[in-house]
Scaffold this active site. Structure first.
Site, PDB file in Angstrom:
ATOM      1  N   HIS A 334       0.852  -1.186   0.000  1.00  0.00           N
ATOM      2  CA  HIS A 334       0.000   0.000   0.000  1.00  0.00           C
ATOM      3  C   HIS A 334       0.888   1.236   0.000  1.00  0.00           C
ATOM      4  O   HIS A 334       1.986   1.229   0.552  1.00  0.00           O
ATOM      5  CB  HIS A 334      -0.922   0.011   1.221  1.00  0.00           C
ATOM      6  CG  HIS A 334      -2.014   1.030   1.128  1.00  0.00           C
ATOM      7  ND1 HIS A 334      -1.866   2.305   1.600  1.00  0.00           N
ATOM      8  CD2 HIS A 334      -3.268   0.954   0.597  1.00  0.00           C
ATOM      9  CE1 HIS A 334      -2.985   2.978   1.380  1.00  0.00           C
ATOM     10  NE2 HIS A 334      -3.848   2.178   0.770  1.00  0.00           N
ATOM     11  N   ASP A 393      -7.982  -4.723  -0.773  1.00  0.00           N
ATOM     12  CA  ASP A 393      -8.374  -5.448  -1.985  1.00  0.00           C
ATOM     13  C   ASP A 393      -8.091  -6.941  -1.881  1.00  0.00           C
ATOM     14  O   ASP A 393      -8.675  -7.735  -2.622  1.00  0.00           O
ATOM     15  CB  ASP A 393      -7.639  -4.885  -3.204  1.00  0.00           C
ATOM     16  CG  ASP A 393      -8.054  -3.463  -3.522  1.00  0.00           C
ATOM     17  OD1 ASP A 393      -9.262  -3.194  -3.516  1.00  0.00           O
ATOM     18  OD2 ASP A 393      -7.170  -2.626  -3.764  1.00  0.00           O
TER      19      ASP A 393
END
Length: 457
Positions: A334, A393
């Site tokens: 991320h 996700d």
């Protein structure tokens, strides 16, 4: 007509090759110039941290602790209007209007009282109506294979159904935003049904939402042929919507909201632009990439519990020898979070509960194994010292699959969830800023003289 157009394009293949070559030659920029001029590519500094471009009170994304002036990686935290999302999810246990309370919190800056919530739910229920004429004349016509594009078209067309579409006063924009939050689930689900009917020859099913149900419940009700769902299914979808509702002003689609809003344009144009941003596989489409990757892993690994076999295949993915040969393990890493993504941590726990109800614990165990192995493998492969954690996700696509949500609706569900965040940021931009967002680009080409066409080579 379409066949004629395709034939014409094929006949001009060599011309298109020449045009493409000219385009690439004319726009290639020396990558060293970005370093020379200290250009913040992607609005990020050399360490990958986002460049500060604005102020917000809507949400805070925290990945570090500040110790003696130094940033120390920490477990990730996400705050909506100053309240930790962990506390929001925990506090909403046993209540079915969690997403609606989160919408109120993001837009109005506080959690609603019981009276305020009842009033708000009543308003949202009335705004949920889409109208038979709109469904027939807009949603059902020119069905689209990509639901995000279908949603954009429908959102832009809502402009013509609005008696006051250009008014960007706070009161009117609030009305428009609440209407879009209420109507977007209907637009997405109906667009999917239209696609299935007109392009896949499936039975057309259009079911109206029911008053008294939560937004999550109505999505499942409208989507499923029998309209049935379990309490846990509705709860997990409600949690997923909460976790995707907002993530700071710097993510691509929300920054798009700020940029487009700052131009003074209407709400429908702003939302359509943000949907277009979210559609991209580097943003909202990532969960579908994760699902496709796991389908590939399942197809090539004989024993899902064998750590060595799983690790070997993950190395192949990283070495661009397997899956889509991009060298990426999707769902890992991320831009902000380091040790953990709080949204992933929360959603993972609910994914486990749902997997138990669905009898899919073997698949859940595979996800856990890949998550545990992938972070370390990515660090080794890229020689990184920064921890690589799974992001939201990683499990969201798995959750949607267990909820029998078709892949065509994965990213639209994300858009439905993020609509409150976009709304809050649009209103914040309108209230606090009166200046168009206009960053600078450094010109690095050369000035040349005009040459008449007869003399060009």
């Amino acid at each position: 007509m379409q066949d004629v157009e395709m034939t014409s394009i094929e006949n001009l293949k060599s011309d298109w090759d020449s045009l493409e070559s000219a385009l690439l030659h004319g726009h290639r920029i020396d990558p060293n110039l970005y370093v020379e001029y200290d250009v913040k590519r992607g609005l990020r500094d050399s360490a990958g941290k986002g460049v500060l471009t604005g102020l917000t009170e809507i949400s805070d994304v925290v990945a570090y602790d500040l110790v003696n002036g130094r940033q120390i990686p920490a477990e990730g935290a996400l705050y909506y209007q100053g309240i930790n999302v962990y506390d929001i999810v925990k506090g909403l246990q046993g209540r079915k209007y969690g997403f609606e309370e989160t919408v109120y919190l993001l837009i109005f800056g506080k959690l609603p009282t019981k009276q305020e919530l009842d009033m708000f739910l009543g308003v949202m229920s009335e705004l949920q109506e889409l109208g038979g004429r709109f469904v027939r004349d807009v949603v059902m016509k020119a069905s689209n294979g990509n639901m995000m594009n279908a949603m954009q078209r429908c959102v832009l067309t809502l402009y013509t159904y609005d008696e006051n579409p250009e008014d960007i006063s706070v009161r009117n924009v609030l009305r428009q935003c609440l209407e879009l939050i209420a109507k977007l689930p209907l637009i997405a689900v109906y667009s999917y049904h239209a696609y299935r009917h007109f392009r896949k020859d499936d039975t057309l099913l259009i079911r109206n939402p029911k008053k008294g149900l939560s937004l999550a419940e109505n999505i499942l009700l409208m989507l499923r042929p029998d309209g049935e769902y379990t309490e846990l299914e509705a709860k997990v979808l409600d949690i997923a919507l909460i976790l995707h509702a907002e993530h700071g002003g710097g993510n691509n689609s929300t920054f798009t909201t700020h940029v487009v809003t700052s131009s003074g344009t209407d709400t429908y144009s702003s939302v359509a632009a943000s949907i277009g941003s979210l559609k991209g596989p580097r943003h909202g489409g990532a969960n579908l990439k994760v699902q496709n990757m796991f389908a590939d892993i399942k197809a090539h690994i004989s024993d899902w519990t064998n750590e060595g076999e799983v690790a070997d295949y993950l190395r192949k993915i990283l070495n661009k020898e397997a899956f889509d040969r991009s060298g990426l393990i999707y769902g890992m890493g991320h831009a902000v979070y380091t040790l953990s993504d709080p949204r992933e941590v929360i959603l993972k726990s609910f994914a486990k509960d749902l997997a138990q109800e669905k009898g899919m614990m073997e698949e859940f165990a595979l996800y856990e194994l890949v998550e545990r192995l992938a972070g370390q493998l990515v660090m080794e492969q890229r020689r990184l010292f920064k921890n690589v954690c799974a992001n939201v996700d990683f499990y969201s696509g798995f959750v949607y699959s267990m909820l029998d949500i078709p892949q065509e609706l994965f990213t639209p569900i994300f858009a439905i969830a993020r609509m409150p965040g976009w709304s809050a940021h649009r209103l914040e931009e309108l209230i606090n800023a009166n200046k168009i967002i206009r960053p600078a680009y450094k010109y690095v080409g050369t000035h040349t003289d005009f040459v008449p066409v007869e003399e060009r080579v």
